[in-house]
Motif scaffolding. Structure first.
Motif, PDB file in Angstrom:
ATOM      1  N   MET A   1      29.155  57.091  54.682  1.00  0.00           N
ATOM      2  CA  MET A   1      29.899  57.620  53.362  1.00  0.00           C
ATOM      3  C   MET A   1      29.581  56.962  52.028  1.00  0.00           C
ATOM      4  O   MET A   1      29.714  55.601  52.266  1.00  0.00           O
ATOM      5  CB  MET A   1      31.326  57.888  53.954  1.00  0.00           C
ATOM      6  N   THR A   2      29.701  57.401  50.900  1.00  0.00           N
ATOM      7  CA  THR A   2      29.702  56.472  49.534  1.00  0.00           C
ATOM      8  C   THR A   2      30.775  56.573  49.178  1.00  0.00           C
ATOM      9  O   THR A   2      31.684  57.897  48.966  1.00  0.00           O
ATOM     10  CB  THR A   2      28.665  57.163  48.950  1.00  0.00           C
ATOM     11  N   ILE A   3      31.562  55.713  48.748  1.00  0.00           N
ATOM     12  CA  ILE A   3      32.734  55.339  48.174  1.00  0.00           C
ATOM     13  C   ILE A   3      32.558  54.664  46.495  1.00  0.00           C
ATOM     14  O   ILE A   3      31.928  53.851  46.415  1.00  0.00           O
ATOM     15  CB  ILE A   3      33.658  54.375  49.055  1.00  0.00           C
ATOM     16  N   ALA A   4      33.211  55.381  45.730  1.00  0.00           N
ATOM     17  CA  ALA A   4      33.124  55.015  44.430  1.00  0.00           C
ATOM     18  C   ALA A   4      34.531  54.131  43.960  1.00  0.00           C
ATOM     19  O   ALA A   4      35.480  54.739  43.988  1.00  0.00           O
ATOM     20  CB  ALA A   4      32.674  56.121  43.315  1.00  0.00           C
ATOM     21  N   LEU A   5      34.354  52.809  43.498  1.00  0.00           N
ATOM     22  CA  LEU A   5      35.420  52.312  43.015  1.00  0.00           C
ATOM     23  C   LEU A   5      35.577  52.258  41.627  1.00  0.00           C
ATOM     24  O   LEU A   5      34.414  51.899  40.972  1.00  0.00           O
ATOM     25  CB  LEU A   5      35.658  50.993  43.428  1.00  0.00           C
ATOM     26  N   MET A   6      36.540  52.897  40.763  1.00  0.00           N
ATOM     27  CA  MET A   6      36.635  52.887  39.432  1.00  0.00           C
ATOM     28  C   MET A   6      37.686  51.795  38.988  1.00  0.00           C
ATOM     29  O   MET A   6      38.658  51.760  39.412  1.00  0.00           O
ATOM     30  CB  MET A   6      36.747  54.196  38.829  1.00  0.00           C
ATOM     31  N   TRP A   7      37.335  50.863  38.119  1.00  0.00           N
ATOM     32  CA  TRP A   7      38.143  49.915  37.178  1.00  0.00           C
ATOM     33  C   TRP A   7      38.233  50.265  35.935  1.00  0.00           C
ATOM     34  O   TRP A   7      37.213  50.169  35.341  1.00  0.00           O
ATOM     35  CB  TRP A   7      37.673  48.788  37.852  1.00  0.00           C
ATOM     36  N   GLU A   8      39.248  50.582  35.106  1.00  0.00           N
ATOM     37  CA  GLU A   8      39.433  50.689  33.753  1.00  0.00           C
ATOM     38  C   GLU A   8      40.425  49.948  33.120  1.00  0.00           C
ATOM     39  O   GLU A   8      41.597  49.798  33.685  1.00  0.00           O
ATOM     40  CB  GLU A   8      39.525  52.203  33.514  1.00  0.00           C
TER      41      GLU A   8
ATOM     42  N   VAL B   1      45.386  46.899  34.632  1.00  0.00           N
ATOM     43  CA  VAL B   1      44.071  47.775  34.752  1.00  0.00           C
ATOM     44  C   VAL B   1      44.390  48.911  35.793  1.00  0.00           C
ATOM     45  O   VAL B   1      45.247  48.940  36.527  1.00  0.00           O
ATOM     46  CB  VAL B   1      43.283  46.877  35.691  1.00  0.00           C
ATOM     47  N   HIS B   2      43.686  50.060  35.479  1.00  0.00           N
ATOM     48  CA  HIS B   2      43.829  51.374  36.335  1.00  0.00           C
ATOM     49  C   HIS B   2      42.654  51.208  37.432  1.00  0.00           C
ATOM     50  O   HIS B   2      41.470  51.072  36.990  1.00  0.00           O
ATOM     51  CB  HIS B   2      43.734  52.275  35.552  1.00  0.00           C
ATOM     52  N   ARG B   3      43.034  51.810  38.524  1.00  0.00           N
ATOM     53  CA  ARG B   3      42.068  51.620  39.751  1.00  0.00           C
ATOM     54  C   ARG B   3      42.084  52.735  40.177  1.00  0.00           C
ATOM     55  O   ARG B   3      43.130  53.482  40.664  1.00  0.00           O
ATOM     56  CB  ARG B   3      42.093  50.444  40.572  1.00  0.00           C
ATOM     57  N   TRP B   4      40.921  53.353  40.503  1.00  0.00           N
ATOM     58  CA  TRP B   4      40.978  54.700  41.292  1.00  0.00           C
ATOM     59  C   TRP B   4      39.904  54.660  42.570  1.00  0.00           C
ATOM     60  O   TRP B   4      38.854  53.907  42.122  1.00  0.00           O
ATOM     61  CB  TRP B   4      40.394  56.114  40.447  1.00  0.00           C
ATOM     62  N   ARG B   5      39.875  55.241  43.520  1.00  0.00           N
ATOM     63  CA  ARG B   5      38.839  55.337  44.642  1.00  0.00           C
ATOM     64  C   ARG B   5      38.527  56.616  44.809  1.00  0.00           C
ATOM     65  O   ARG B   5      39.247  57.518  45.135  1.00  0.00           O
ATOM     66  CB  ARG B   5      39.298  54.589  45.985  1.00  0.00           C
TER      67      ARG B   5
END
Length: 85
Positions: A1-8, A74-78
């Motif tokens: 599985m591929t997971i993307a972590l986003m940090w803004e 910081v905003h973080r999403w997965r």
């Protein structure tokens, strides 16, 4: 599985280049499949890292920058990659 972590993060007005430089100096522990750094108006910086891991895996993330560099936390999403049509 591929997971993307986003940090803004949003830099203090006029400090977008400083935030971008700070992000580029940060090392991410482990070896993401891919890492991309993006910028947007209003001195925003976005970092996306892709990992071959389970959705709930304990993955390394970028830290919070110093408070004098950003206007808010910081905003973080997965996200989990899904097959396209």
């Amino acid at each position: 599985m591929t997971i993307a972590l986003m940090w803004e993060a949003r830099a203090v007005a006029g400090r977008g280049d400083d935030l971008l430089a700070w992000v580029r100096r940060q090392e991410v522990a482990g070896a993401p499949v891919r890492r991309e750094v993006l910028r947007a108006p209003q001195d925003r910086v976005l970092v996306i890292t892709w990992w071959d891991a389970a959705y709930d895996a304990d993955l390394p993330e970028l830290p919070e920058p110093d408070g004098d560099l950003v206007t808010r936390a910081v905003h973080r999403w997965r996200f989990e990659s899904v097959a396209g049509d």
